[in-house]
Design an enzyme around this catalytic site. Structure first.
Site, mmCIF file in Angstrom:
data_model
loop_
_atom_site.group_PDB
_atom_site.id
_atom_site.type_symbol
_atom_site.label_atom_id
_atom_site.label_comp_id
_atom_site.label_asym_id
_atom_site.label_seq_id
_atom_site.Cartn_x
_atom_site.Cartn_y
_atom_site.Cartn_z
ATOM 1 N N CYS A 153 -2.770 12.869 5.395
ATOM 2 C CA CYS A 153 -2.014 14.135 4.887
ATOM 3 C C CYS A 153 -2.980 14.323 3.769
ATOM 4 C CB CYS A 153 -0.794 13.808 4.689
ATOM 5 S SG CYS A 153 0.342 15.342 4.103
ATOM 6 N N ASP A 174 6.054 10.656 -1.459
ATOM 7 C CA ASP A 174 7.200 11.610 -1.732
ATOM 8 C C ASP A 174 8.211 10.804 -2.591
ATOM 9 O OD1 ASP A 174 5.577 12.864 0.891
ATOM 10 O OD2 ASP A 174 6.563 14.429 -0.623
HETATM 11 C C1 RUB Z 1 2.602 15.981 1.371
HETATM 12 C C2 RUB Z 1 2.724 14.519 1.545
HETATM 13 C C3 RUB Z 1 2.083 13.768 0.237
HETATM 14 C C4 RUB Z 1 2.747 13.434 -0.944
HETATM 15 C C5 RUB Z 1 1.953 13.094 -2.135
HETATM 16 O O1 RUB Z 1 3.562 16.218 2.384
HETATM 17 O O2 RUB Z 1 3.327 13.737 2.228
HETATM 18 O O3 RUB Z 1 1.383 12.458 0.815
HETATM 19 O O4 RUB Z 1 3.512 14.566 -1.011
HETATM 20 O O5 RUB Z 1 1.356 14.222 -2.509
HETATM 21 P P1 RUB Z 1 4.011 18.054 2.392
HETATM 22 P P2 RUB Z 1 0.747 14.260 -4.098
HETATM 23 O O6 RUB Z 1 2.878 18.554 2.918
HETATM 24 O O7 RUB Z 1 5.004 18.183 3.587
HETATM 25 O O8 RUB Z 1 4.552 18.280 1.040
HETATM 26 O O9 RUB Z 1 -0.086 12.776 -4.422
HETATM 27 O O10 RUB Z 1 -0.102 15.357 -3.994
HETATM 28 O O11 RUB Z 1 2.107 14.454 -4.996
#
Ligand code: RUB
Length: 314
Positions: free
Chosen positions: A127, A196
């Site tokens: 992701c 998340d």
């Molecule tokens: C994004 C996702 C990321 C976490 C952490 O999902 O799963 O791994 O949110 O991101 P989506 P960060 O695109 O559905 O929001 O480290 O940038 O907080």
């Protein structure tokens, strides 16, 4: 004007809902900023009730990332004892503090996470996580990262953002489709993903497919780490099953132009999944790596249970 209205709260809520603002950290900062701006613009109104309404609207946008709820609680914690102009000042200050602390945490996670990366490493990520990327890039600057393998990440393809960013910063990157993870794991030295939500017992909720990566990493004896600022830990969810998993419907899975043609086909589009804590080697926080079992204690230090109780209306 958007479908939720035209005020600043409605605009931010719509940005989060439609994923123009995405990623657990960014979502938390956007919500906190929106509340700070609301307080700033509210000189003579009923601030408490406006903040309550705004907090509920923001929280209704995406159900899975606890960063959103925690950002709201940390920004509004003055509501437990203040009102009027004092509350206004307090919300503005806490919003600024939260945003600064959140950004600083990503930097600290970079330094803490880089230590875990072995020399000449192939790192796999999934992701698009700013916290995981911070650690990977810091490791690259230390000369430890040979290349990054990153998943495409269906259905939204956030992996394209990751690959573009890495390539743009000079990091050798290879993109694979999500289903190639197990095949390629034999070439991987370490997995680093974002978060998340981390539950009290240390289960990780992250982008759909994360749990398969963890299973494959475990089977191949590849260390699996998640990078998570402490405000991504849930004060209330004990295990992964306690966290609602967002389902974004068929249009993101099927060809949007042909979805109406797929008569008789039922789609499910869960966009997060649960990785049990036992598959996680460490959670890299802004204060260093911890074991999954420590998660509950850490969030109690940041958001004490009495404060959570005060926000039962949320
Ligand atoms: C994004 C996702 C990321 C976490 C952490 O999902 O799963 O791994 O949110 O991101 P989506 P960060 O695109 O559905 O929001 O480290 O940038 O907080």
């Amino acid at each position: 004007m958007d479908e939720r209205g035209s005020g600043p709260i409605e605009r931010i809520a719509d940005d989060i809902l439609s994923m123009r603002v995405r990623g657990a950290g960014r979502i938390g900062r956007a919500a906190s900023r929106a509340l700070g701006e609301l307080a700033y613009g509210n000189v003579s109104g009923d601030l408490s009730s406006d903040l309550r309404e705004a907090a509920s609207a923001l929280l209704s946008t995406r159900p899975t990332a606890v960063s959103l709820r925690n950002a709201i609680i940390l920004t509004l914690s003055g509501m437990a004892s203040l009102d009027g102009p004092e509350l206004r000042e307090d919300v503005i200050r806490r919003s600024g503090d939260f945003i600064t602390r959140s950004r600083d945490s990503v930097e600290s996670i970079g330094r803490e996470g880089a230590v875990l990366i072995p020399d000449n490493a192939t790192v796999l990520t999934h992701c698009n996580s700013s916290a995981a990327l911070s650690a990977i890039y810091e490791g690259y600057k230390l000369g430890k990262v040979r290349r990054v393998i990153n998943t495409e990440t269906r259905p939204w393809r956030q992996g394209h953002i990751t690959s573009r960013w890495l390539a743009g910063n000079g990091v050798p990157v290879t993109m694979i489709v999500d289903s190639a993870v197990n095949h390629i794991m034999k070439d991987v030295d370490i997995v680093m993903v974002g978060a998340d939500t981390v539950t009290r017992c240390g289960d990780l909720i992250n982008k759909i497919g994360t749990s398969q990566i963890a299973l494959s990493a475990g089977e191949n004896s590849v260390p699996f780490h998640t990078c998570a600022e402490t405000y991504k830990f849930s004060p209330t969810a004990f295990a992964g099953a306690d966290v609602p998993i967002e389902d974004r419907g068929p249009k993101e899975v099927a060809d949007p132009l042909r979805v109406e043609d797929m008569e008789g086909v039922r789609f499910e589009n869960p966009i997060f999944d649960v990785t049990p804590g036992r598959f996680i080697d460490s959670i890299v926080t802004e204060r260093g790596p911890i074991s999954p079992e420590e998660a509950g204690m850490r969030i109690d230090d940041m958001i004490p249970p009495e404060l959570v109780g005060h926000f039962s209306w949320l």
